[in-house]
Design an enzyme around this catalytic site. Structure first.
Site, PDB file in Angstrom:
ATOM      1  N   GLU A 284       0.822  -1.215   0.000  1.00 27.89           N
ATOM      2  CA  GLU A 284       0.000   0.000   0.000  1.00 27.89           C
ATOM      3  C   GLU A 284       0.852   1.260   0.000  1.00 27.89           C
ATOM      4  O   GLU A 284       0.454   2.295  -0.548  1.00 27.89           O
ATOM      5  CB  GLU A 284      -0.952  -0.003   1.204  1.00 27.89           C
ATOM      6  CG  GLU A 284      -0.378   0.466   2.527  1.00 27.89           C
ATOM      7  CD  GLU A 284       0.734  -0.405   3.090  1.00 27.89           C
ATOM      8  OE1 GLU A 284       1.628   0.134   3.768  1.00 27.89           O
ATOM      9  OE2 GLU A 284       0.696  -1.624   2.855  1.00 27.89           O
ATOM     10  N   ASP A 285       2.048   1.190   0.603  1.00 24.90           N
ATOM     11  CA  ASP A 285       2.929   2.361   0.635  1.00 24.90           C
ATOM     12  C   ASP A 285       3.313   2.796  -0.775  1.00 24.90           C
ATOM     13  O   ASP A 285       3.263   3.983  -1.112  1.00 24.90           O
ATOM     14  CB  ASP A 285       4.175   2.061   1.460  1.00 24.90           C
ATOM     15  CG  ASP A 285       4.824   0.724   1.101  1.00 24.90           C
ATOM     16  OD1 ASP A 285       4.327   0.031   0.194  1.00 24.90           O
ATOM     17  OD2 ASP A 285       5.844   0.375   1.719  1.00 24.90           O
ATOM     18  N   ASN A 286       3.674   1.823  -1.607  1.00 24.22           N
ATOM     19  CA  ASN A 286       4.048   2.121  -2.988  1.00 24.22           C
ATOM     20  C   ASN A 286       2.864   2.660  -3.777  1.00 24.22           C
ATOM     21  O   ASN A 286       2.995   3.628  -4.550  1.00 24.22           O
ATOM     22  CB  ASN A 286       4.597   0.858  -3.659  1.00 24.22           C
ATOM     23  CG  ASN A 286       4.943   1.084  -5.117  1.00 24.22           C
ATOM     24  OD1 ASN A 286       5.837   1.851  -5.441  1.00 24.22           O
ATOM     25  ND2 ASN A 286       4.238   0.411  -6.000  1.00 24.22           N
TER      26      ASN A 286
END
Length: 448
Positions: A284-286
């Site tokens: 999710e960070d990417n």
């Protein structure tokens, strides 16, 4: 024979160009590490502001179980040199073992504004997104700093991070014009973002190992050299988003305005937006960083701080599983060219094709070229490691360079076999649960 000779020469020219590009990235990453991290940390302008004038920040620590060095990691966010912030400890189970550690930290620092949020809601397969949903909604401030459980930060990190976020933001001018005013920045942050503003500030991880197992030493060698070098180089070129989620600061309003990149969710009559729209992705960070970059046109920034990542006692198998997991996630989320070129950026394979290409074009000793290549690569990596650790001396046990070099060599030798093993499947295991990564990058839980 003549045709074969021409073909091999053309191939050598292509590989030589690739070899030069990879070395250019290595040198750029090394230079960035030297110039940004090896010098003295500068104080933030935020530290001297009264709380009424500083932009408030909500720090969110998503927790699940007793991660390595948990107490010290959580304590680091209670000792920040910043005038206005709160800390939210987020859990999904009131029986979570991390809760006892949280309560000890809160009891020691009663002067810090803190909250514990326990909510077992589930919006998708990503447990971190599930854990962040309620804290995102209940945070007192628009600026959110999400820090993983294993990460420790320095006292001045938050101030410098806010400085970087405000540096080119459209709402920073009113703040700069009257630093002593009592106007809260959250009012300005509700304005639509302007293309070119900073939308995310992140930090390169720097691994610390107390329990010296071979798996943890190899992981440390990877994070503190090759990973850091390429991470810094790609961010320095700023050609596209490249972000890890270990320590990220961004605006809640910006996240809320993002549309979901999930084809599955977009097919629904009322697809979710904001944070919930990223719940089908394990990385999710990417995906959030890509949304800020491409959808909102917001840049990413870094500071001279590192995110201290305390590694546990990993076995070599644990290390291999980590790398395999993220190769399988990454191959579904990035262009196929980037996936296929990845092994060619690593030291051993790069040295092999580089030595052959130089010999084919210029007529030289391949063995000697490969040896020089590997020595210089190692020296560059050791320099990156020293630069990143320049301002965190005294944290962790004394380092042993010979032991580190052995772990580094093991990492380099394992790289290609791990990559080959990673691309043959799309199934991953994360925190004891099995998932399958779809072509869209979404994850499907296999145990449910």
């Amino acid at each position: 024979m003549a045709e074969r000779g021409i073909f091999s020469l053309l191939l050598a020219l292509v590989l030589f160009v690739l070899y030069c590009v990879i070395w250019a990235l290595c040198v750029l990453g090394w230079r960035t590490a030297r110039t940004r991290y090896a010098g003295r940390l500068m104080p933030s302008r935020m530290e001297s502001l009264p709380s009424s004038s500083a932009p408030g920040v909500t720090i969110i620590r998503p927790l699940c179980g007793l991660d390595n060095n948990l107490y010290n990691a959580l304590e680091s966010t209670m000792k920040l040199d910043y005038p206005k912030y709160e800390v939210i400890f987020a859990l999904q189970d009131e029986k979570d073992e991390a809760l006892a550690v949280v309560k000890m930290v809160i009891e020691k620092y009663p002067e810090v504004s803190t909250r514990i949020i326990i909510d077992d809601r589930k919006v998708g397969v990503n447990p971190k997104i599930n854990n962040l949903m309620t804290p995102f909604e209940q945070a007192s401030y628009d600026l959110l700093w999400v820090i993983d459980a294993t990460i420790s930060v320095g006292p001045g990190t938050l101030g410098r991070t806010v400085d970087a976020f405000l540096e080119t933001s459209s709402f920073s001018s009113s703040f700069d014009s009257d630093l002593e005013s009592t106007q809260l920045m959250s009012d300005d942050m509700r304005k639509p973002p302007v293309k070119g503003d900073v939308g995310l500030v992140h930090h390169v991880p720097y691994a610390v190992v107390y329990q010296r197992t071979w798996g943890s030493l190899i992981e440390q060698a990877f994070l503190n050299t090759t990973h850091a070098k390429m991470y810094l180089a790609i961010n320095a070129t700023a050609v596209d988003s490249c972000v890890m989620g270990k320590s990220n600061l961004y605006s809640r309003a910006n996240i809320a305005s993002l549309t979901t990149p999930s084809p599955t969710l977009r097919s629904r009559p009322n697809p979710p937006s904001g944070l919930a729209g990223f719940s089908p992705f394990l990385a999710e960070d990417n995906m959030i960083a890509l949304g800020l970059w491409h959808e909102l046109g917001l840049k990413h920034a870094m500071t001279s701080d590192v995110a201290l990542d305390f590694l546990g006692a990993l076995s070599v198998r644990d290390y291999i599983n980590r790398r395999v997991r993220w190769i399988r996630v990454r191959k579904k989320m990035t262009p196929i060219f980037a996936v296929l070129i990845e092994p060619f950026t690593e030291s051993i394979l790069c040295g092999i094709y580089g030595a052959w290409a130089i010999d084919r074009i210029f007529i030289a000793n391949r063995v000697a070229i490969f040896f020089v290549h590997m020595v210089i690569w190692l020296l560059l990596d050791l320099s990156v490691r020293r630069s990143l650790g320049a301002n965190v001396k005294g944290i962790g046990p004394p380092s042993s360079t010979p032991l580190f070099v052995v772990a580094w060599l093991a990492r380099e030798v394992l790289t290609l076999p791990i990559w080959l093993y990673g691309i043959i499947s799309s199934d991953v295991t994360w925190r004891g649960k099995r998932y399958r990564i779809l072509n869209s990058g979404e994850a499907v839980a296999l145990d449910e």
